[in-house]
Design a protein around this motif. Structure first.
Motif, mmCIF file in Angstrom:
data_model
loop_
_atom_site.group_PDB
_atom_site.id
_atom_site.type_symbol
_atom_site.label_atom_id
_atom_site.label_comp_id
_atom_site.label_asym_id
_atom_site.label_seq_id
_atom_site.Cartn_x
_atom_site.Cartn_y
_atom_site.Cartn_z
ATOM 1 N N GLY A 17 1.367 -1.048 -0.052
ATOM 2 C CA GLY A 17 -0.066 -0.336 -0.483
ATOM 3 C C GLY A 17 0.984 1.514 -0.322
ATOM 4 O O GLY A 17 1.917 1.335 -0.873
ATOM 5 N N PHE A 18 0.322 2.114 0.377
ATOM 6 C CA PHE A 18 0.775 3.964 0.506
ATOM 7 C C PHE A 18 0.768 4.329 1.956
ATOM 8 O O PHE A 18 0.032 4.257 2.638
ATOM 9 C CB PHE A 18 -0.074 4.617 -0.901
ATOM 10 N N VAL A 19 2.019 5.459 2.014
ATOM 11 C CA VAL A 19 1.540 5.694 3.777
ATOM 12 C C VAL A 19 2.013 7.062 3.216
ATOM 13 O O VAL A 19 2.470 7.485 1.944
ATOM 14 C CB VAL A 19 3.006 5.617 4.092
ATOM 15 N N TYR A 20 1.417 7.866 3.616
ATOM 16 C CA TYR A 20 1.743 9.729 3.975
ATOM 17 C C TYR A 20 1.485 10.625 5.295
ATOM 18 O O TYR A 20 1.459 10.274 5.606
ATOM 19 C CB TYR A 20 0.048 10.005 2.657
ATOM 20 N N LEU A 54 5.664 12.137 3.995
ATOM 21 C CA LEU A 54 5.614 10.559 3.624
ATOM 22 C C LEU A 54 5.264 10.809 2.236
ATOM 23 O O LEU A 54 4.025 11.138 2.031
ATOM 24 C CB LEU A 54 5.501 9.421 4.268
ATOM 25 N N ASN A 55 5.854 9.962 1.090
ATOM 26 C CA ASN A 55 4.583 9.599 -0.082
ATOM 27 C C ASN A 55 5.340 8.725 -0.889
ATOM 28 O O ASN A 55 5.729 8.895 -1.288
ATOM 29 C CB ASN A 55 4.928 11.177 -0.921
ATOM 30 N N ASN A 56 5.132 7.544 0.029
ATOM 31 C CA ASN A 56 5.712 5.508 0.120
ATOM 32 C C ASN A 56 4.763 5.453 -0.255
ATOM 33 O O ASN A 56 3.940 4.922 0.232
ATOM 34 C CB ASN A 56 6.851 5.830 1.122
ATOM 35 N N SER A 57 5.697 4.524 -0.883
ATOM 36 C CA SER A 57 4.728 2.904 -0.733
ATOM 37 C C SER A 57 5.444 1.773 -0.354
ATOM 38 O O SER A 57 6.687 2.123 0.026
ATOM 39 C CB SER A 57 4.953 1.975 -2.528
ATOM 40 N N PHE A 58 4.796 1.002 0.112
ATOM 41 C CA PHE A 58 5.101 -0.430 1.161
ATOM 42 C C PHE A 58 5.062 -1.864 0.561
ATOM 43 O O PHE A 58 3.778 -1.252 -0.021
ATOM 44 C CB PHE A 58 5.254 -0.111 2.496
ATOM 45 N N THR A 93 9.910 0.198 2.693
ATOM 46 C CA THR A 93 9.588 0.970 1.230
ATOM 47 C C THR A 93 10.330 1.815 0.700
ATOM 48 O O THR A 93 11.726 1.571 0.862
ATOM 49 C CB THR A 93 9.348 2.043 2.549
ATOM 50 N N SER A 94 9.200 2.604 -0.020
ATOM 51 C CA SER A 94 10.669 3.600 -0.986
ATOM 52 C C SER A 94 9.366 4.972 -1.091
ATOM 53 O O SER A 94 8.323 4.529 -1.069
ATOM 54 C CB SER A 94 11.152 2.824 -1.920
ATOM 55 N N HIS A 95 10.439 6.428 -1.462
ATOM 56 C CA HIS A 95 9.500 7.066 -1.584
ATOM 57 C C HIS A 95 8.897 7.049 -3.620
ATOM 58 O O HIS A 95 9.723 6.828 -3.493
ATOM 59 C CB HIS A 95 10.466 8.034 -1.182
ATOM 60 N N LEU A 96 7.569 7.349 -2.959
ATOM 61 C CA LEU A 96 7.390 7.733 -5.109
ATOM 62 C C LEU A 96 8.153 8.206 -5.818
ATOM 63 O O LEU A 96 7.686 7.988 -6.539
ATOM 64 C CB LEU A 96 6.141 7.905 -4.997
#
Length: 217
Positions: A132-135, A141-145, A187-190
């Motif tokens: 999913g995604f974390v914001y 944060l604007n990351n996928s994980f 995780t990584s930044h979009l």
């Protein structure tokens, strides 16, 4: 659910074919409902939805006042969570979870001559894959994980066996579940990438309610 219906249909046909020739010790049927929480609003990532519908197959072998029980279940869920009001460093996000569990346990009838009230304990292997995604948060944060969790569920509780028709029962249960497992999280930044990986342990506990439907044969 189609597989469950086919199994139950087979058991009904089996019952008609065999009649009352032998003592019936087996029960099989679906887990109709699993209630993990009474809240549908989340403030952090969770791996279990508040309610799971028809997500498992329940088997039981009865012997005197004891019974061996086993469950296999699979559930896919999607949810969003939100930062609590007034929390500037909290995050929001969304997640898809694929949750597999296989369980073995025992139960004991509390009454000597009736199998209405019982206690039980179950131990399960559990694997959860989430993505999913974390914001948000102060870090912006604007990351996928994605994460993979492996661990064990321990459930202890109390149940009631209610007869609907001949050899057809519903079993409402209430218990307390403890989960412990290891999590592999990446995780990584979009926009910027910067992939990172973490490994950690997870421990949580919560009350659980379940409803099984079984056919005895």
């Amino acid at each position: 659910m189609t597989v469950t219906i086919n199994i139950l249909l087979f058991l009904f046909l089996f019952k008609l074919a065999t009649g009352q020739e032998k003592e019936k010790r087996f029960e099989l049927g679906p887990t109709l409902i699993t209630v993990n929480s009474l809240s549908s609003t989340y403030y952090s990532i969770v791996s279990r939805p508040s309610i799971e519908y028809s997500n498992g197959l329940f088997f039981k072998y009865n012997k005197n006042r004891f019974a061996f029980r086993s469950t296999i279940s699979y559930n896919e869920s999607y949810f969003k969570y939100y930062a609590p009001p007034g929390c500037f460093d909290c995050t929001s996000g969304e997640s898809i979870n694929k949750d597999f569990r296989i369980c073995m346990g025992v139960q004991y009838n509390l009454l000597k001559n009736k199998d209405v009230f019982y206690t039980f304990t179950d131990l399960s292997y559990r694997n959860v894959y989430s993505s999913g995604f974390v914001y948000g948060g102060l870090a912006g944060l604007n990351n996928s994980f994605c994460s993979s969790t492996n661990g064990a569920d321990g459930l202890i509780g109390f149940g009631i066996k209610l007869k609907l028709f001949d050899d057809i029962f519903i079993l409402p249960e209430l218990g307390y579940n403890i989960f412990y497992g290891s999590v592999n999280y990446s995780t990584s930044h979009l926009l910027y990438g910067d992939p990172r990986k973490y490994n950690y342990s997870e421990l949580n506990a919560n009350p659980v309610a379940k409803l099984h439907l079984t056919v005895r044969f």
